[in-house]
Design an enzyme around this catalytic site. Structure first.
Site, mmCIF file in Angstrom:
data_model
loop_
_atom_site.group_PDB
_atom_site.id
_atom_site.type_symbol
_atom_site.label_atom_id
_atom_site.label_comp_id
_atom_site.label_asym_id
_atom_site.label_seq_id
_atom_site.Cartn_x
_atom_site.Cartn_y
_atom_site.Cartn_z
ATOM 1 N N GLU A 45 40.593 60.937 55.794
ATOM 2 C CA GLU A 45 40.242 59.507 56.038
ATOM 3 C C GLU A 45 39.587 58.974 54.878
ATOM 4 O OE1 GLU A 45 41.735 57.307 58.162
ATOM 5 O OE2 GLU A 45 42.814 59.052 59.132
ATOM 6 N N TYR A 130 36.765 51.323 61.199
ATOM 7 C CA TYR A 130 38.019 51.946 61.101
ATOM 8 C C TYR A 130 38.282 53.353 60.928
ATOM 9 C CZ TYR A 130 42.713 53.010 59.545
ATOM 10 O OH TYR A 130 43.935 53.627 59.478
ATOM 11 N N ASP A 148 45.979 49.210 61.112
ATOM 12 C CA ASP A 148 45.825 49.177 59.486
ATOM 13 C C ASP A 148 46.745 48.179 59.166
ATOM 14 O OD1 ASP A 148 48.141 50.478 59.893
ATOM 15 O OD2 ASP A 148 47.523 52.514 58.525
#
Length: 317
Positions: A45, A130, A148
């Site tokens: 990520e 996020y 996203d």
């Protein structure tokens, strides 16, 4: 958000089933999709933030092979981690520093156990909402709906969700089946990545939402506005990366030894005939480089020392 801003389809169960079946039948085999290891997912990520996925795939395997878990990463020399990051052009080097610090937190503050919820994960250095939610979703199946750029584009086109962050969050949450964040978030992100792209490939990718999609019915494939990233080539962040890579090869360098290794048109400070600094120095000379390394020092990536009327720079240890 008003109640009329998003109207979920009446047959929501069919919408969900169609997407999950489409994803499970065939999807891109990224290595981080083949694991539920929270460390590997966190690495992927952080690497994926504004970085092309093919570049991430190339780097991911090497990173986890060299530092296979949080214990190994926490024990690593930060300069080595930053050097790897820079060599693989993975974006801002402070992300590597934050990832290294997060590994240390897991070892010291969480006794080696990875935090599992979005709120707990946000205690890690450099992990925002996020990323925390993505790790909770893909590692622990305990996240909320991921939103996203790809997901926004899908929701905007398929269900006429307004171009508003709160609207996207609400719509994504309403559509996601409870307790299935891992498969659902992977599936809807895949939909935006291969079918509902900037130039849509609805039929070619056999989009599972064609029966419900407003854009497919009307032919209007406009998309929500998204911020554009400034070009990398010639950018300040490109030269920051070069500084880190060069310093990884030397114990330390004086500014005027570092400069030509960072850019071929580097000009050491020089004086014009009237004794004033030359204009070139401000564009790509010693003062330009001094500002660049000062930024890196503020981020904790390099150390700067004034020694014998000379500025010397080294990677932070």
């Amino acid at each position: 958000m008003s109640e009329s801003a998003f109207s979920p389809p009446d047959d929501r169960a069919a919408v969900r089933e169609a997407l999950v079946e489409w994803y499970e039948d065939d999807h891109r085999p990224f290595p981080w999709r083949e694991t539920t290891d929270p460390y590997e997912i966190l690495v992927s990520e952080v690497m994926s933030q504004q970085t092309q996925l093919d570049r991430v795939v190339d780097a991911f395997g090497g990173f986890v092979e060299r530092w296979p878990d949080a214990t190994a990463l926490a024990a690593a020399d930060r300069a080595d981690v930053v050097g790897f990051w820079s060599d693989h052009r993975l974006g801002y080097n402070n992300r590597a520093r934050y990832l290294h610090e997060a590994a240390g937190q897991i070892e010291e503050e969480f006794d080696g156990e990875f935090p599992a919820t979005p709120d707990e994960l946000q205690n890690l250095q450099g992990v925002g909402p996020y990323t925390a939610n993505a790790v909770a979703s893909f590692a622990f199946n305990a996240g909320n709906a991921v939103v996203d750029t790809n997901v926004k584009r899908v929701l905007y086109r398929a269900f006429e969700v307004p171009d508003d962050d709160a609207a996207f969050e609400e719509a994504a949450s309403e559509l996601m089946p409870a307790g299935e964040s891992r498969v659902w978030n992977n599936a809807i992100m895949e939909l935006g990545g291969v079918a509902c792209t900037k130039t849509p490939a609805c039929d070619e990718a056999e989009c599972p939402w064609r029966a419900w999609c407003d854009a497919y019915a009307t032919g209007d494939f406009s998309a929500p506005d998204v911020p554009t990233q400034s070009p990398f080539e010639g950018s300040r962040r490109q030269f920051r990366g070069r500084v880190v890579r060069v310093l990884g090869e030397y114990d330390e360098l004086a500014l005027d030894d570092l400069g030509p290794r960072v850019r071929v048109d580097y000009v050491p400070a020089a004086e014009e005939s009237d004794g004033e600094p030359s204009e070139a120095d401000g564009n790509h000379g010693r003062e330009w480089l001094r500002g660049l390394v000062a930024d890196l020092a503020d981020d904790g990536l390099v150390e700067v020392e004034e020694r014998d009327e000379e500025t010397v720079v080294r990677l932070s240890r």
